[in-house]
Design an enzyme around this catalytic site. Structure first.
Site, mmCIF file in Angstrom:
data_model
loop_
_atom_site.group_PDB
_atom_site.id
_atom_site.type_symbol
_atom_site.label_atom_id
_atom_site.label_comp_id
_atom_site.label_asym_id
_atom_site.label_seq_id
_atom_site.Cartn_x
_atom_site.Cartn_y
_atom_site.Cartn_z
ATOM 1 N N ASP A 237 33.452 50.920 -43.535
ATOM 2 C CA ASP A 237 33.771 51.914 -44.783
ATOM 3 C C ASP A 237 32.592 52.404 -45.425
ATOM 4 O O ASP A 237 32.489 53.496 -45.983
ATOM 5 C CB ASP A 237 34.784 51.203 -45.875
ATOM 6 C CG ASP A 237 33.684 50.382 -46.672
ATOM 7 O OD1 ASP A 237 33.070 49.505 -46.332
ATOM 8 O OD2 ASP A 237 34.080 50.450 -47.959
ATOM 9 N N ASP B 239 27.402 51.145 -42.602
ATOM 10 C CA ASP B 239 28.382 50.593 -41.331
ATOM 11 C C ASP B 239 28.029 51.621 -40.275
ATOM 12 O O ASP B 239 28.469 51.660 -38.942
ATOM 13 C CB ASP B 239 29.861 50.379 -41.687
ATOM 14 C CG ASP B 239 29.848 49.447 -42.574
ATOM 15 O OD1 ASP B 239 29.229 48.340 -42.426
ATOM 16 O OD2 ASP B 239 30.568 49.302 -43.493
ATOM 17 N N ASP C 21 33.362 44.879 -41.227
ATOM 18 C CA ASP C 21 32.562 44.744 -42.424
ATOM 19 C C ASP C 21 33.233 44.020 -43.595
ATOM 20 O O ASP C 21 34.562 43.847 -43.375
ATOM 21 C CB ASP C 21 32.231 45.969 -42.847
ATOM 22 C CG ASP C 21 31.370 46.278 -44.211
ATOM 23 O OD1 ASP C 21 30.533 45.549 -44.613
ATOM 24 O OD2 ASP C 21 32.062 46.844 -45.168
ATOM 25 N N CYS D 116 29.585 67.904 -16.998
ATOM 26 C CA CYS D 116 28.401 69.055 -17.438
ATOM 27 C C CYS D 116 27.018 68.396 -17.809
ATOM 28 O O CYS D 116 25.974 68.582 -17.488
ATOM 29 C CB CYS D 116 28.959 69.899 -18.621
ATOM 30 S SG CYS D 116 30.338 70.786 -18.306
ATOM 31 N N CYS E 209 32.220 69.102 -20.841
ATOM 32 C CA CYS E 209 32.807 67.468 -20.219
ATOM 33 C C CYS E 209 31.364 66.681 -19.820
ATOM 34 O O CYS E 209 30.086 67.239 -19.798
ATOM 35 C CB CYS E 209 33.573 67.756 -19.144
ATOM 36 S SG CYS E 209 32.893 68.725 -17.703
#
Length: 775
Positions: A652, A656, A457, A18, A15
């Protein structure tokens, strides 16, 4: 001082707490200048004096806390010279280990979850049967039921819950507390008390302690908390796939000129100044400059532009891009970590690490809540053992104190707290999936509700990413059909995106194709062939203007987003064909839906400014930034965040990936690249942009339910702990029996689950209403 900054994989990180503990612990080691843990990538970056401290000494500090550093550098040395093969082997080993851990957790949950459901129902039955005379007792002897629970609770706590016991032990030894500590504390106390009741019931009864078992509490809490951790770990493993996908784009070898021959060499052996050969259809292995040849280069992975770019001698090229035609000789200018692709990989990694996950409310308060609960429980025990006789008979003091101690610890056990977020998130993720929205982790769904800006984009996201034929302009006596036939005949066997657009248009118009002889590819210019004993050309507009003197047309008749091709013979240009990308069918409605949600919309594209502006004006997007490289995209995301925006990035492509990783929420199209989908936290099936608005609406509903769940979870603790400690006994004679403490904890869990199920009903009802409205 021999300073050394090294990145370690960390095993045992569960987590964000941690990551903070690891950073603070390592920072205190003599010889360490700086240390920071990153939960997103399960890594620690440590700057240390390697003449004072080494990896083994760092591990000695972490191992008592349940963590360990994996020194990949040392592993590379063990494999030999630290080559890429050693690196790949080490990565595969780590990935295999993570996958094995995930599979082990799934196997444990396959056993634990059905068990927890059965035990939970049994607990409710027992509780109600003891309070309502019309409800019969369990059709099982009490001792048999308790024995079964003892066996199952023992297995659950010491086998499946060993991590929580380790967290409790670390708290006892080192004072480091997180939510795992609280789970370990509550389940251990419930188990120990129940065990004493089970084996020494007569002795415990003499002290006046109630003969109540809490084995069911141990089983239920561990099962549901482990479920939440498993879902989180599974989603987080997928994020590392982005870096793996990017690394696969890096070429392993290249053809290097040695004298008069070309020799295949590993990329790591190349030096600046070397000359490499790239054949047609091959990937460019290095960042460099063309010194011989011309070709069309597909740079979509870097720029996002759907159409290949003409490159000739003197032009720069980028590793990982595709040479669609023409043989090239390239002089190496950048190697190793200096290449653009390597920098994209580094940007993704840094972006993932720099955005620490939102710490759950339970984790944020656990460091304070655990010691506070302990102090309250111990204070209650001590107070009632020393209570004056006017308040409590001396013979009842020990029993009263122990009852208060157990009740406080049991009711403080965070079952409802552990369920508050996961149950609502599971409903939200499930409903999103039904709408074609795949959510990788609860963190992204949580962040999405606060988004104020959406960055798009262009190519492949707002547009199809596939060029289509838009218009044919005849400059001769030939008709549009004849010009299309000539162009399609010349491009009949080409896989080039523009050729595919022309071929598709010819097929749809049922245009007959002519026989082509003496075909030749003119690298970086177009193609040539003989049709009906006459030489014809299909050239780029730039090539045509150079070849034919006096050729000129009014470009204002074409849209700024179109690319122009010229059909010509030996004497003159016969006609012009325009090819362009086009908006997806859902783009305009998606933008409208997002604007109705009050969001600031930005287009961020590597394409030309004219093209990007053309599409943005059609859609009504607020801000347009074009001709940007991956690093500039990431920087724009940072600027928006610094100006106060919570940013969602929709993309996509490989180019990006850094922006998707840096954004508060990355959203990828399933029609895009694997790298984009791996980097993003949310994937939209079928590339339907309207799902962005749907995802935001789902997130807002989920977060409203999470807040309600957390309220109920904390309400039980807030009201129950003082009651369990006996605060109200002197005034009203109220003292919470441990049995009712367990029941209150169970009811808090039930209320949380029911509220989450109410969210599911609400979403289904809204979906039905929307469907009817559209009909």
């Amino acid at each position: 001082m021999a300073s050394n900054t090294q990145t370690f994989k960390v095993k045992g990180m569960h987590c964000s707490s941690c990551a903070n503990i690891i950073g603070r612990t390592l920072s205190k080691v003599p010889g360490v200048q700086q240390a920071q843990g990153f939960y997103a990538s399960e890594e620690a970056v440590v700057s240390f004096d390697n003449t004072v401290v080494d990896t083994e000494q760092l591990n000695q500090r972490l191992k008592p806390l349940g963590y360990s550093l994996v020194d990949e550098h040392a592993s590379h040395q063990a494999h030999g010279d630290g080559s890429s093969h050693a690196s790949d082997s080490m990565h595969d080993h780590l990935a295999m280990t993570d996958e094995q851990e995930l599979e082990r957790d799934k196997t444990e949950l396959d056993f634990l979850l059905p068990l927890a459901v059965v035990v939970f129902l049994g607990m409710l039955w027992e509780t109600l049967a003891s309070q309502v005379s019309l409800i019969p007792a369990l059709p099982l002897p009490e001792m048999v039921w308790m024995f079964l629970q003892f066996i199952l609770a023992t297995l659950t706590l010491f086998v499946f819950g060993r991590h929580f016991l380790q967290a409790l032990w670390s708290f006892v030894r080192l004072g480091k507390a997180n939510m795992d500590t609280l789970v370990g504390l509550g389940t251990s106390v419930a188990y120990l008390y129940s065990t004493l009741i089970f084996f020494f019931s007569e002795s415990m009864t003499r002290f006046g302690l109630p003969a109540v078992s809490y084995f069911d509490v141990t089983i239920i809490v561990i099962a549901f908390v482990k479920l939440g951790k498993y879902l989180e770990a599974r989603s987080k493993r997928k994020t590392s796939a982005a870096l793996v996908s990017l690394m696969k784009l890096q070429a392993k070898t290249a053809l290097v000129k040695k004298g008069k021959e070309f020799v295949e060499m590993e990329i790591e052996q190349l030096l600046v100044g070397d000359v490499v050969q790239v054949k047609p259809g091959g990937a460019i292995p290095v960042d460099g400059v063309i010194i011989e040849g011309e070709a069309m280069i597909d740079e979509a992975m870097i720029t996002g532009e759907s159409l290949p770019v003409s490159k000739k001698s003197g032009d720069g090229v980028i590793a990982g891009t595709l040479n669609t035609d023409g043989a090239l000789l390239i002089q190496v200018k950048q190697v190793g970590e200096q290449t653009v692709l390597a920098q994209v990989i580094d940007l993704v990694k840094k972006a993932q690490n720099s955005k620490a996950p939102i710490e759950r409310l339970a984790d944020q308060i656990s460091a304070i809540f655990v010691p506070v609960v302990l102090l309250i429980a111990i204070a209650a025990l001590v107070f009632w053992m020393l209570a004056p006789s006017t308040l409590l008979a001396q013979s009842n003091q020990l029993a009263f104190g122990l009852t208060a101690l157990i009740s406080v610890l049991v009711i403080a056990c965070p079952c409802a707290l552990g369920l508050a977020t996961p149950t609502a998130m599971i409903v939200g993720v499930g409903q999103a999936a039904l709408k074609g929205i795949l959510v990788k982790n609860a963190e992204s769904l949580e962040k999405l509700h606060a988004v104020t800006a959406v960055v798009f984009d262009k190519t492949g996201t707002l547009t199809t990413g596939k060029p289509t034929l838009k218009r044919i302009l005849s400059l001769s006596k030939k008709s549009e059909t004849e010009l299309l036939s000539l162009a399609a005949s010349l491009e009949a066997h080409s896989e080039h995106p523009i050729a595919q657009a022309i071929n598709q248009a010819a097929a749809q118009a049922n245009v007959a194709l002519a026989k082509v002889t003496q075909f030749k590819n003119l690298a970086g210019q177009g193609v040539r062939g003989v049709i009906a004993k006459k030489t014809h050309y299909l050239l780029s507009f730039e090539a045509a203007t150079k070849r034919y003197q006096g050729f000129d047309i009014d470009l204002s008749t074409f849209h700024s987003g179109e690319s122009l091709l010229c059909i010509a013979d030996e004497k003159a240009v016969l006609g012009v064909i325009s090819v362009a990308d086009q908006l997806k069918d859902t783009s305009e409605s998606a933008v409208t839906m997002l604007k109705n949600l009050g969001l600031h919309l930005v287009m961020l594209s590597g394409d030309r400014q004219e093209t990007a502006t053309h599409f943005a004006q059609i859609l009504g997007i607020d801000e347009v930034i074009a001709q940007v490289q991956p690093a500039a995209k990431l920087e724009k995301i940072r600027q928006l965040q610094q100006s106060g925006h919570v940013v969602a990035m929709v993309g996509d492509g490989v180019n990006d990936a850094p922006a998707l990783a840096a954004a508060d929420v990355g959203i990828a199209m399933s029609t895009g690249t694997q790298v984009a989908m791996s980097t993003a936290a949310i994937t939209l099936l079928k590339g339907d942009l309207r799902k962005v608005a749907s995802a935001i609406k789902i997130s807002r509903s989920v977060m409203q339910t999470v807040r309600q769940n957390l309220f109920w979870a904390f309400a039980y603790n807030t009201l129950g702990i003082p009651l369990a400690a006996g605060v109200f006994y002197p005034l009203f004679g109220w003292l919470l029996n441990p049995a009712f403490a367990g029941m209150a904890m169970a009811f808090s869990s039930v209320s949380v689950v029911l509220n989450s199920l109410r969210l599911q009903f609400k979403m289904k009802r809204n979906a039905i209403c929307t469907s009817l409205f559209r009909t």
